[in-house]
Design a protein around this motif. Sequence first.
Motif, PDB file in Angstrom:
ATOM      1  N   PHE A 262       9.420   6.376  -7.524  1.00  9.26           N
ATOM      2  CA  PHE A 262       8.297   7.267  -7.260  1.00  9.26           C
ATOM      3  C   PHE A 262       6.959   6.533  -7.335  1.00  9.26           C
ATOM      4  O   PHE A 262       5.908   7.140  -7.441  1.00  9.26           O
ATOM      5  CB  PHE A 262       8.342   8.438  -8.251  1.00  9.26           C
ATOM      6  CG  PHE A 262       9.712   9.036  -8.360  1.00  9.26           C
ATOM      7  CD1 PHE A 262      10.221   9.830  -7.348  1.00  9.26           C
ATOM      8  CD2 PHE A 262      10.529   8.755  -9.454  1.00  9.26           C
ATOM      9  CE1 PHE A 262      11.501  10.346  -7.409  1.00  9.26           C
ATOM     10  CE2 PHE A 262      11.817   9.273  -9.532  1.00  9.26           C
ATOM     11  CZ  PHE A 262      12.303  10.069  -8.516  1.00  9.26           C
ATOM     12  N   ASN A 266       7.020   2.721  -3.312  1.00  7.62           N
ATOM     13  CA  ASN A 266       8.440   2.991  -3.572  1.00  7.62           C
ATOM     14  C   ASN A 266       9.347   2.659  -2.397  1.00  7.62           C
ATOM     15  O   ASN A 266      10.576   2.781  -2.507  1.00  7.62           O
ATOM     16  CB  ASN A 266       8.663   4.437  -4.018  1.00  7.62           C
ATOM     17  CG  ASN A 266       8.114   5.470  -3.044  1.00  7.62           C
ATOM     18  OD1 ASN A 266       7.339   5.173  -2.141  1.00  7.62           O
ATOM     19  ND2 ASN A 266       8.518   6.718  -3.232  1.00  7.62           N
ATOM     20  N   SER A 334       8.488  12.794 -16.427  1.00 11.21           N
ATOM     21  CA  SER A 334       8.202  13.403 -15.130  1.00 11.21           C
ATOM     22  C   SER A 334       7.271  14.595 -15.276  1.00 11.21           C
ATOM     23  O   SER A 334       6.692  15.066 -14.283  1.00 11.21           O
ATOM     24  CB  SER A 334       9.499  13.860 -14.454  1.00 11.21           C
ATOM     25  OG  SER A 334      10.366  12.776 -14.213  1.00 11.21           O
ATOM     26  N   TYR A 381       5.511  11.368  -9.576  1.00 18.31           N
ATOM     27  CA  TYR A 381       5.044  10.340  -8.657  1.00 18.31           C
ATOM     28  C   TYR A 381       3.830   9.629  -9.252  1.00 18.31           C
ATOM     29  O   TYR A 381       2.922  10.263  -9.783  1.00 18.31           O
ATOM     30  CB  TYR A 381       4.705  10.944  -7.304  1.00 18.31           C
ATOM     31  CG  TYR A 381       5.928  11.203  -6.447  1.00 18.31           C
ATOM     32  CD1 TYR A 381       6.344  10.281  -5.490  1.00 18.31           C
ATOM     33  CD2 TYR A 381       6.693  12.354  -6.613  1.00 18.31           C
ATOM     34  CE1 TYR A 381       7.474  10.501  -4.710  1.00 18.31           C
ATOM     35  CE2 TYR A 381       7.819  12.593  -5.841  1.00 18.31           C
ATOM     36  CZ  TYR A 381       8.205  11.657  -4.895  1.00 18.31           C
ATOM     37  OH  TYR A 381       9.328  11.873  -4.126  1.00 18.31           O
ATOM     38  N   ASN A 393       2.499   7.434  -1.803  1.00 20.33           N
ATOM     39  CA  ASN A 393       3.892   7.423  -2.231  1.00 20.33           C
ATOM     40  C   ASN A 393       4.764   8.038  -1.145  1.00 20.33           C
ATOM     41  O   ASN A 393       4.470   9.125  -0.638  1.00 20.33           O
ATOM     42  CB  ASN A 393       4.084   8.247  -3.512  1.00 20.33           C
ATOM     43  CG  ASN A 393       2.985   8.050  -4.534  1.00 20.33           C
ATOM     44  OD1 ASN A 393       1.839   8.403  -4.276  1.00 20.33           O
ATOM     45  ND2 ASN A 393       3.323   7.534  -5.686  1.00 20.33           N
ATOM     46  N   GLU A 455      12.392  17.475  -7.318  1.00 21.29           N
ATOM     47  CA  GLU A 455      12.713  16.774  -6.075  1.00 21.29           C
ATOM     48  C   GLU A 455      13.236  17.738  -5.012  1.00 21.29           C
ATOM     49  O   GLU A 455      13.758  17.316  -3.979  1.00 21.29           O
ATOM     50  CB  GLU A 455      13.725  15.649  -6.334  1.00 21.29           C
ATOM     51  CG  GLU A 455      13.146  14.523  -7.173  1.00 21.29           C
ATOM     52  CD  GLU A 455      14.076  13.336  -7.306  1.00 21.29           C
ATOM     53  OE1 GLU A 455      14.601  12.864  -6.270  1.00 21.29           O
ATOM     54  OE2 GLU A 455      14.279  12.871  -8.446  1.00 21.29           O
TER      55      GLU A 455
END
Length: 505
Positions: A262, A266, A334, A381, A393, A455
Amino acid sequence: MKNRIISAFLISSLALGACTDLSETLYDKVSMDEYGQTPAEVKTIVSGAYSTLRGFDSSNGGVNCYPCSEYVFFMLECASDEACVPTRDTGDWDDAGQYREIQYHHWTANSTLVLSLWNYAFQGIGNVNAIIYQVDSSALTDEAKATVKAELRGLRAYYYYQMLDQFGSVPIVTDYTQKELPKLSTRQEVFNFVEKELKEILPLLPSGAVYATFNQNVGYTLLARLYLNAEVYTGTPRWQECLDACDKVSGYSLETDYFANFAQDNEKSKEIIFAIPYDHKEGTVGNYLASMTFEYNQTWAFSIDGSYPWCGNGISAQPGVYSSFDETDIRRKSLMVGQQYNMATGAPLSCQKDGTPLNYTEEIEPYEKAPQAAGARLNKYAWKTDDIWERDNDWVLMRYAEILLMRAEANFRLGFDGNALLLVNQLRGRAQVTPLAAVTEEDLDKEWLHEFVFEGLRRTVNIRFGTYFQPWWNKDATPTYKGVFPIPQSVLDKNPNLKQNPDYL
């Protein structure tokens, strides 16, 4: 050359009507001059199909159809047990209650976010059909056409998989020149179509780990997803077929650093199987999710002069998600919780609108008048001080960890618990979490949540595990018919051949 790609993209905007209203002869919009006759020129045309993955800002009531921000991502995440968009105590994000109706599972055929899902997929389908028409009209040999079209058909199958998962019964349109209004196909028929398309194109797709290209590995990953959820879609489990498809994916490995997937660069990841590339220098748009989650004054935590792009104080994790991670689980990062500090001075920051501490809390109470800092924020991210509104990203659609977890679940469903345990512990090892001694269905569900938090997979997992229909935070039990969304009313109004999904009024 660039103008030709833009032209193809604009054609796809018109082609959306091909899935709802075929009263116009749209195929004559395709330019059939000398361009598009060589392999190099065809390649530039095909790139238009990939660009549509980034989504678009619809002229239909200003509906944003970006896969990693409003409204597509918000709809799927807030319908799951993973995310929510609280209405703040200042009235921010009330938005006529559209996010509350998703949270409560009270959506209707007139819901804007439901329309955004439909528009995103059929925009992509229409664009692919238009480009296939151009390829068929080119001077390429039949063999070359089949190879080029394999990627295009793969992208179309990806969109139809989304429609299969989200709406169930939808019209299947593959001919750009079709004039008559399309008829509705059953969920089983859509499943069969996606399966058949993937099987037919797989031998023609590029082999190896080709980044951001619909290659054989992407095809097998999508086929594995199809079989993993086959019992939901058709009533018949296909666990062994899921394993067989997973076994065909090769050339990837887990990144040692989970967050390398991320990072801003990436595209270097050894784990990503398929992604949507973003690069603001190339003019890509739609990748601004980070700005939709952090509180307004987060700009001062990310830049010494507050020049970090505007933040919107919107989408957050549902209570219970952050605390469900083990404390040692690196994937917990995250999500962002806790007091935020001024990057320049080190002083604690306050919320912009009421001066309360900018201290993100997991709890969100009350949901409809939430405090400014309530809710853990999305922090998966990577960000950097000099970010601009459109991040660089790449948006991850598929990665090798999903192959491992699909194999784990399929093994578990087939009774091979030992195999499932080894695969789950492989992911937990990277996450620095204590290995499990045995694996249960609840363990698998939690691994799906923790490994792939935010995700875009969670709603599908909820439905497959049955938790979707159970009460959870700020949601009563959900009737089973809401395992699919209603066909948007505006679409039904245009095409009398379509019929609303059962039990939706």
